[in-house]
Design a protein around this motif. Structure first.
Motif, short mmCIF file in Angstrom:
data_model
loop_
_atom_site.label_atom_id
_atom_site.label_comp_id
_atom_site.label_asym_id
_atom_site.label_seq_id
_atom_site.Cartn_x
_atom_site.Cartn_y
_atom_site.Cartn_z
N CYS A 47 44.53 43.49 24.69
CA CYS A 47 43.55 43.67 23.61
C CYS A 47 43.28 45.15 23.35
CB CYS A 47 42.26 42.96 23.96
SG CYS A 47 40.95 43.19 22.75
N GLY A 48 43.27 45.95 24.38
CA GLY A 48 42.98 47.37 24.21
C GLY A 48 41.50 47.70 24.22
N ARG A 49 40.66 46.69 24.30
CA ARG A 49 39.21 46.88 24.36
C ARG A 49 38.67 46.12 25.56
NH1 ARG A 49 36.44 47.83 19.35
NH2 ARG A 49 34.61 47.97 20.68
N ASP A 50 37.60 46.61 26.13
CA ASP A 50 36.91 45.90 27.21
C ASP A 50 36.01 44.86 26.56
OD1 ASP A 50 35.32 45.00 29.30
OD2 ASP A 50 35.05 47.01 30.17
N LEU A 51 36.41 43.59 26.65
CA LEU A 51 35.69 42.53 25.97
C LEU A 51 34.27 42.32 26.50
CD1 LEU A 51 38.51 39.88 25.43
CD2 LEU A 51 37.59 41.54 23.82
N ARG A 52 33.99 42.86 27.65
CA ARG A 52 32.62 42.75 28.20
C ARG A 52 31.63 43.54 27.36
NH1 ARG A 52 34.87 44.29 34.04
NH2 ARG A 52 35.67 45.92 32.66
N ASN A 53 32.13 44.47 26.54
CA ASN A 53 31.27 45.31 25.71
C ASN A 53 31.35 44.95 24.23
OD1 ASN A 53 30.58 46.87 27.99
ND2 ASN A 53 32.50 47.98 27.79
N VAL A 54 31.94 43.80 23.92
CA VAL A 54 32.17 43.40 22.53
C VAL A 54 31.41 42.10 22.26
CG1 VAL A 54 33.96 42.66 20.89
CG2 VAL A 54 34.46 44.47 22.54
N GLU A 55 30.75 42.04 21.10
CA GLU A 55 30.00 40.82 20.77
C GLU A 55 30.94 39.62 20.69
OE1 GLU A 55 28.79 40.14 16.47
OE2 GLU A 55 28.96 42.33 16.53
N ILE A 56 30.40 38.45 20.94
CA ILE A 56 31.18 37.21 21.00
C ILE A 56 31.93 36.95 19.70
CG2 ILE A 56 30.97 34.70 21.19
CD1 ILE A 56 28.68 35.21 23.23
N TRP A 57 31.32 37.24 18.55
CA TRP A 57 31.98 36.97 17.27
C TRP A 57 33.31 37.72 17.18
CZ3 TRP A 57 31.53 33.36 13.72
CH2 TRP A 57 32.22 33.53 12.53
N TYR A 58 33.31 39.00 17.54
CA TYR A 58 34.56 39.77 17.49
C TYR A 58 35.56 39.27 18.52
CZ TYR A 58 32.59 43.09 14.19
OH TYR A 58 32.05 43.66 13.07
N GLN A 59 35.08 38.90 19.70
CA GLN A 59 35.98 38.32 20.69
C GLN A 59 36.67 37.09 20.10
OE1 GLN A 59 34.36 37.49 24.58
NE2 GLN A 59 33.00 39.26 24.49
N MET A 60 35.89 36.22 19.47
CA MET A 60 36.44 35.00 18.87
C MET A 60 37.46 35.35 17.79
SD MET A 60 34.60 32.13 16.49
CE MET A 60 34.60 33.28 15.11
N CYS A 61 37.12 36.26 16.89
CA CYS A 61 38.04 36.62 15.80
C CYS A 61 39.34 37.20 16.35
CB CYS A 61 37.36 37.60 14.84
SG CYS A 61 36.06 36.84 13.85
N TRP A 62 39.23 38.09 17.32
CA TRP A 62 40.44 38.67 17.91
C TRP A 62 41.27 37.61 18.62
CZ3 TRP A 62 37.58 43.40 20.42
CH2 TRP A 62 37.19 44.28 19.40
N TYR A 63 40.60 36.69 19.29
CA TYR A 63 41.31 35.60 19.96
C TYR A 63 42.05 34.74 18.93
CZ TYR A 63 42.24 31.19 22.20
OH TYR A 63 42.86 30.04 22.64
N LEU A 64 41.36 34.35 17.87
CA LEU A 64 42.00 33.52 16.84
C LEU A 64 43.16 34.26 16.19
CD1 LEU A 64 38.84 31.86 15.23
CD2 LEU A 64 40.43 30.86 16.89
N ASP A 65 43.00 35.55 16.00
CA ASP A 65 44.09 36.35 15.46
C ASP A 65 45.29 36.33 16.41
OD1 ASP A 65 45.16 38.16 13.44
OD2 ASP A 65 44.93 39.75 14.96
N SER A 66 45.02 36.41 17.71
CA SER A 66 46.12 36.38 18.69
C SER A 66 46.81 35.02 18.69
CB SER A 66 45.63 36.75 20.09
OG SER A 66 44.87 35.71 20.67
N VAL A 67 46.07 33.95 18.43
CA VAL A 67 46.64 32.61 18.36
C VAL A 67 47.58 32.51 17.15
CG1 VAL A 67 46.09 30.18 17.89
CG2 VAL A 67 44.75 31.46 19.56
N LEU A 68 47.17 33.10 16.04
CA LEU A 68 48.00 33.07 14.82
C LEU A 68 49.31 33.82 15.00
CD1 LEU A 68 45.33 33.57 12.03
CD2 LEU A 68 46.66 31.50 12.49
N LYS A 69 49.29 34.86 15.84
CA LYS A 69 50.49 35.67 16.05
C LYS A 69 51.50 35.02 16.97
CE LYS A 69 48.16 40.02 15.15
NZ LYS A 69 47.63 41.26 15.70
N LYS A 70 51.08 33.98 17.67
CA LYS A 70 52.00 33.31 18.62
C LYS A 70 52.98 32.41 17.92
CE LYS A 70 49.09 33.54 22.65
NZ LYS A 70 48.38 32.86 23.66
#
Length: 183
Positions: free
Chosen positions: A160-183
């Motif tokens: 991810c390149g970011r420490d998810l412990r410092n990122v709000e849940i909404w952005y974590q979710m969006c980045w996760y869904l984006d990673s799912v789309l790339k698979k």
């Protein structure tokens, strides 16, 4: 109707949203989900308050779908903060809104169980429920003591390149869904 009766109906409604047999593999997770419904969703990052509001809004969706007056929902269900269960289900609904695919159908339960797996709670069926273990795992999530890549939280995002412990849940979710789309 009493407050307890409405609360039980609300829990059953939430339970069926994510445990319709398609994702729970014929195991019961009532103890786990009831326990998660009894833990307040406390958050460290201010914007995660939006996730709590989504969880509270779930109460009103229940009221609307089941034809209960808004005044009854506010009087009987709004006497406590958002629970962890409400937040997780509301977030699962948001995942499905973003990722909707009519050819696949509603995957709200899939998103929910993916978070349960990442929280390492998937082994907590009724026959193996361990309150101390669940407490430990939930407070790792709430206190943001999970791994930098999100492992042990709601979403794991490799490289991810970011420490998810410092990122709000909404952005974590969006980045996760984006990673799912790339698979």
């Amino acid at each position: 109707m009493t407050k307890d009766e409405l609360n039980n109906l609300y829990f059953e409604w939430m339970y069926q949203l994510v445990c319709n047999g398609r994702y729970s593999k014929r195991l019961s997770y009532r103890k786990l989900l009831m326990y998660l419904h009894n833990i307040d969703f406390n958050y460290i990052i201010g914007m995660d308050g939006n996730r709590a509001e989504d969880g509270i809004d779930l109460r009103y969706r229940f009221g609307y779908e089941e034809s209960y007056e808004e005044s009854m929902i506010s009087a009987f269900l709004d006497d406590r903060p958002c629970s962890v269960l409400e937040m997780l289900i509301a977030l699962s609904i948001q995942c499905e809104k973003i990722m909707t695919d009519p050819d696949i159908g509603d995957r709200t339960g899939q998103w929910f169980w993916g978070m349960i797996v990442n929280l390492k709670l998937d082994s907590m069926s009724d026959s193996s429920f361990d309150r101390d273990y669940v407490n430990k795992r939930i407070f790792i999530f709430l206190d943001r003591e999970y791994d930098q890549d999100g492992d042990g939280g709601l979403f794991t995002i490799e490289q991810c390149g970011r420490d998810l412990r410092n990122v709000e849940i909404w952005y974590q979710m969006c980045w996760y869904l984006d990673s799912v789309l790339k698979k």
